[in-house]
Motif scaffolding. Structure first.
Motif, PDB file in Angstrom:
ATOM      1  N   ALA A  80     -83.545  35.553 -37.454  1.00  0.00           N
ATOM      2  CA  ALA A  80     -83.895  35.441 -38.877  1.00  0.00           C
ATOM      3  C   ALA A  80     -82.784  34.774 -39.681  1.00  0.00           C
ATOM      4  CB  ALA A  80     -84.169  36.825 -39.454  1.00  0.00           C
ATOM      5  N   HIS A  81     -81.703  34.374 -39.033  1.00  0.00           N
ATOM      6  CA  HIS A  81     -80.543  33.781 -39.720  1.00  0.00           C
ATOM      7  C   HIS A  81     -80.013  34.712 -40.798  1.00  0.00           C
ATOM      8  CE1 HIS A  81     -80.942  29.680 -37.957  1.00  0.00           C
ATOM      9  NE2 HIS A  81     -82.203  30.052 -37.842  1.00  0.00           N
ATOM     10  N   ASP A  82     -80.071  36.020 -40.526  1.00  0.00           N
ATOM     11  CA  ASP A  82     -79.614  37.026 -41.486  1.00  0.00           C
ATOM     12  C   ASP A  82     -78.162  37.365 -41.159  1.00  0.00           C
ATOM     13  OD1 ASP A  82     -79.112  39.241 -43.072  1.00  0.00           O
ATOM     14  OD2 ASP A  82     -81.087  40.128 -42.743  1.00  0.00           O
ATOM     15  N   LEU A  83     -77.237  36.654 -41.778  1.00  0.00           N
ATOM     16  CA  LEU A  83     -75.821  36.812 -41.441  1.00  0.00           C
ATOM     17  C   LEU A  83     -75.297  38.189 -41.819  1.00  0.00           C
ATOM     18  CD1 LEU A  83     -74.361  33.321 -42.433  1.00  0.00           C
ATOM     19  CD2 LEU A  83     -75.160  34.125 -40.212  1.00  0.00           C
ATOM     20  N   LEU A 134     -74.123  23.159 -23.492  1.00  0.00           N
ATOM     21  CA  LEU A 134     -75.383  23.346 -24.209  1.00  0.00           C
ATOM     22  C   LEU A 134     -75.177  23.533 -25.708  1.00  0.00           C
ATOM     23  CD1 LEU A 134     -77.232  25.702 -21.691  1.00  0.00           C
ATOM     24  CD2 LEU A 134     -77.661  23.280 -22.106  1.00  0.00           C
ATOM     25  N   GLY A 135     -73.921  23.443 -26.172  1.00  0.00           N
ATOM     26  CA  GLY A 135     -73.670  23.496 -27.604  1.00  0.00           C
ATOM     27  C   GLY A 135     -72.877  24.680 -28.089  1.00  0.00           C
ATOM     28  N   ALA A 136     -72.556  25.634 -27.204  1.00  0.00           N
ATOM     29  CA  ALA A 136     -71.789  26.803 -27.627  1.00  0.00           C
ATOM     30  C   ALA A 136     -70.302  26.473 -27.709  1.00  0.00           C
ATOM     31  CB  ALA A 136     -72.013  27.960 -26.652  1.00  0.00           C
ATOM     32  N   GLU A 137     -69.581  27.255 -28.505  1.00  0.00           N
ATOM     33  CA  GLU A 137     -68.132  27.151 -28.560  1.00  0.00           C
ATOM     34  C   GLU A 137     -67.529  27.997 -27.442  1.00  0.00           C
ATOM     35  OE1 GLU A 137     -66.331  25.285 -30.519  1.00  0.00           O
ATOM     36  OE2 GLU A 137     -68.017  24.502 -31.693  1.00  0.00           O
ATOM     37  N   ALA A 138     -66.354  27.583 -26.971  1.00  0.00           N
ATOM     38  CA  ALA A 138     -65.722  28.311 -25.864  1.00  0.00           C
ATOM     39  C   ALA A 138     -65.376  29.733 -26.261  1.00  0.00           C
ATOM     40  CB  ALA A 138     -64.470  27.565 -25.404  1.00  0.00           C
ATOM     41  N   ILE A 139     -64.727  29.917 -27.392  1.00  0.00           N
ATOM     42  CA  ILE A 139     -64.342  31.238 -27.886  1.00  0.00           C
ATOM     43  C   ILE A 139     -64.535  31.251 -29.398  1.00  0.00           C
ATOM     44  CG2 ILE A 139     -62.466  32.909 -28.186  1.00  0.00           C
ATOM     45  CD1 ILE A 139     -61.221  31.911 -25.621  1.00  0.00           C
ATOM     46  N   GLU A 163     -64.194  34.179 -32.617  1.00  0.00           N
ATOM     47  CA  GLU A 163     -63.689  35.524 -32.886  1.00  0.00           C
ATOM     48  C   GLU A 163     -63.958  35.927 -34.323  1.00  0.00           C
ATOM     49  OE1 GLU A 163     -59.618  34.682 -31.648  1.00  0.00           O
ATOM     50  OE2 GLU A 163     -59.909  36.045 -29.956  1.00  0.00           O
ATOM     51  N   GLY A 164     -64.192  37.218 -34.500  1.00  0.00           N
ATOM     52  CA  GLY A 164     -64.391  37.774 -35.833  1.00  0.00           C
ATOM     53  C   GLY A 164     -65.856  37.795 -36.242  1.00  0.00           C
ATOM     54  N   PRO A 165     -66.260  38.807 -37.032  1.00  0.00           N
ATOM     55  CA  PRO A 165     -67.678  38.954 -37.411  1.00  0.00           C
ATOM     56  C   PRO A 165     -68.248  37.758 -38.149  1.00  0.00           C
ATOM     57  CG  PRO A 165     -66.424  40.930 -37.950  1.00  0.00           C
ATOM     58  CD  PRO A 165     -65.425  39.902 -37.558  1.00  0.00           C
ATOM     59  N   GLU A 166     -67.489  37.181 -39.075  1.00  0.00           N
ATOM     60  CA  GLU A 166     -68.007  36.065 -39.858  1.00  0.00           C
ATOM     61  C   GLU A 166     -68.316  34.865 -38.961  1.00  0.00           C
ATOM     62  OE1 GLU A 166     -68.623  35.815 -43.074  1.00  0.00           O
ATOM     63  OE2 GLU A 166     -67.804  37.694 -43.871  1.00  0.00           O
ATOM     64  N   ALA A 167     -67.341  34.497 -38.133  1.00  0.00           N
ATOM     65  CA  ALA A 167     -67.505  33.310 -37.293  1.00  0.00           C
ATOM     66  C   ALA A 167     -68.554  33.535 -36.205  1.00  0.00           C
ATOM     67  CB  ALA A 167     -66.167  32.924 -36.668  1.00  0.00           C
ATOM     68  N   VAL A 168     -68.548  34.723 -35.590  1.00  0.00           N
ATOM     69  CA  VAL A 168     -69.517  35.001 -34.524  1.00  0.00           C
ATOM     70  C   VAL A 168     -70.930  35.030 -35.083  1.00  0.00           C
ATOM     71  CG1 VAL A 168     -70.309  36.742 -32.882  1.00  0.00           C
ATOM     72  CG2 VAL A 168     -67.875  36.185 -33.017  1.00  0.00           C
ATOM     73  N   ALA A 224     -72.091  33.498 -37.730  1.00  0.00           N
ATOM     74  CA  ALA A 224     -72.494  32.131 -38.072  1.00  0.00           C
ATOM     75  C   ALA A 224     -72.827  31.326 -36.827  1.00  0.00           C
ATOM     76  CB  ALA A 224     -71.384  31.443 -38.872  1.00  0.00           C
ATOM     77  N   HIS A 225     -72.034  31.524 -35.768  1.00  0.00           N
ATOM     78  CA  HIS A 225     -72.270  30.770 -34.534  1.00  0.00           C
ATOM     79  C   HIS A 225     -73.588  31.173 -33.889  1.00  0.00           C
ATOM     80  CE1 HIS A 225     -70.986  28.225 -31.227  1.00  0.00           C
ATOM     81  NE2 HIS A 225     -71.327  29.176 -30.380  1.00  0.00           N
ATOM     82  N   LEU A 226     -73.857  32.468 -33.847  1.00  0.00           N
ATOM     83  CA  LEU A 226     -75.124  32.928 -33.274  1.00  0.00           C
ATOM     84  C   LEU A 226     -76.307  32.393 -34.062  1.00  0.00           C
ATOM     85  CD1 LEU A 226     -74.418  36.682 -32.403  1.00  0.00           C
ATOM     86  CD2 LEU A 226     -74.850  34.826 -30.793  1.00  0.00           C
TER      87      LEU A 226
END
Length: 300
Positions: free
Chosen positions: A199-202, A224-229, A231-236, A238-240
């Protein structure tokens, strides 16, 4: 038992010691000397055929290869075990694997690898069994266990802990009761994360992530487009939401996970390590050499 005496990678005196160590490991992983000798023979054959220079550490390479072959065997026989078939323990066969530390006598080995331990190990999911045996019985570091499993060190630690708890439970009933509660709690957290990502509900995503959450991706997942690492709730979060949001629920080693689909094909497995009702680590696995090792199933 086949020898690797012709291998250019090993000195003659090292081959018997390595083969004995590997046979001991394979027996604990599989609970059958017949199956152990089969995976041992295949492992040693692959080692003998390896291109010179392609294997830096022969012992680690051989142990990793043998562990992965054993996981495939465990997965193949898992449906029968889940259906309640009796555990096959062939301790009456000739038994001569060596103690990993080289200290125990044959009588001690027989006592240490008895039917009770093997029956307890047979209740574990394949990855749990491999992680438990490598870490608790062979004192491998979690980084090395992770290499054998194709997972992250945190995921390897979680698998070993689950295996240890199940072995200590002492009965199918106790293990099932404890495991079902943990699975339900983990499943609730993962279900919310998967739904929020879709749902893109950050804000909802961040609520279920530990302050030190880490997302790790293997090389194929990075392609396939993922980042290697991350970290942190905000960045994770957003990445998901941006890169790995189109997920369908699945079970990985009996616990809630997800699969990312591309053109209706399973290309990436998303594993979650949950502690204290928060996601501590997210593991993106897309390596085609590792995917066949994973014990995946549709959600129950």
């Amino acid at each position: 038992m086949n020898s690797v005496g012709d291998s250019p990678l090993l000195e003659h005196g090292e081959t018997d010691e390595l083969a004995a160590y590997l046979r001991s490991l394979a027996f604990r992983l599989l609970g059958s000397l017949g199956a152990a000798d089969e995976v041992l023979t295949l492992t040693l054959r692959r080692l003998a055929e390896a291109r010179p220079g392609s294997v830096i550490d022969e012992r680690t390479w051989a142990c990793t290869t043998l562990s992965r072959l054993s996981m495939v065997r465990l997965r193949e026989r898992r449906p029968a075990a889940r259906a309640g078939d009796p555990v096959t323990v062939d301790l009456d066969e000739p038994f001569d694997p060596v103690d990993p530390a080289g200290e125990a006598d044959p009588a001690g080995l027989r006592e240490g690898v008895g039917a009770d331990l093997l029956a307890a190990l047979d209740r574990l999911a394949p990855a749990e069994r491999v992680a438990f045996v490598l870490h608790d019985l062979y004192d491998w570091h979690f980084e090395d266990v992770a290499g054998a499993l194709g997972r992250t060190p945190v995921a390897a630690r979680e698998l070993a802990i689950r295996g240890r708890h199940a072995v200590r439970a002492g009965s199918d009933h106790e293990a099932a009761d404890g495991g079902s509660g943990a699975r339900a709690r983990q499943g609730a957290v993962v279900g919310r994360v998967v739904a929020a990502a879709g749902a893109h509900d950050l804000a909802a995503l961040r609520a279920d992530l530990h302050p030190e959450v880490r997302l790790r991706a293997d090389g194929a997942a990075i392609d396939l487009g993922a980042e290697a690492i991350v970290e942190g709730p905000e960045a994770v979060a957003a990445h998901l939401a941006e890169h790995v949001h189109d997920l369908r629920p699945a079970l990985l080693d009996g616990y809630a996970a997800a699969v990312w689909r591309e053109d209706e094909a399973e290309r990436m497995v998303v594993g979650f390590t949950v502690e204290d009702a928060l996601v501590h680590e997210i593991d993106l696995v897309a390596d085609p050499a590792v995917l066949p090792l994973l014990d995946l199933a549709p959600p129950s």
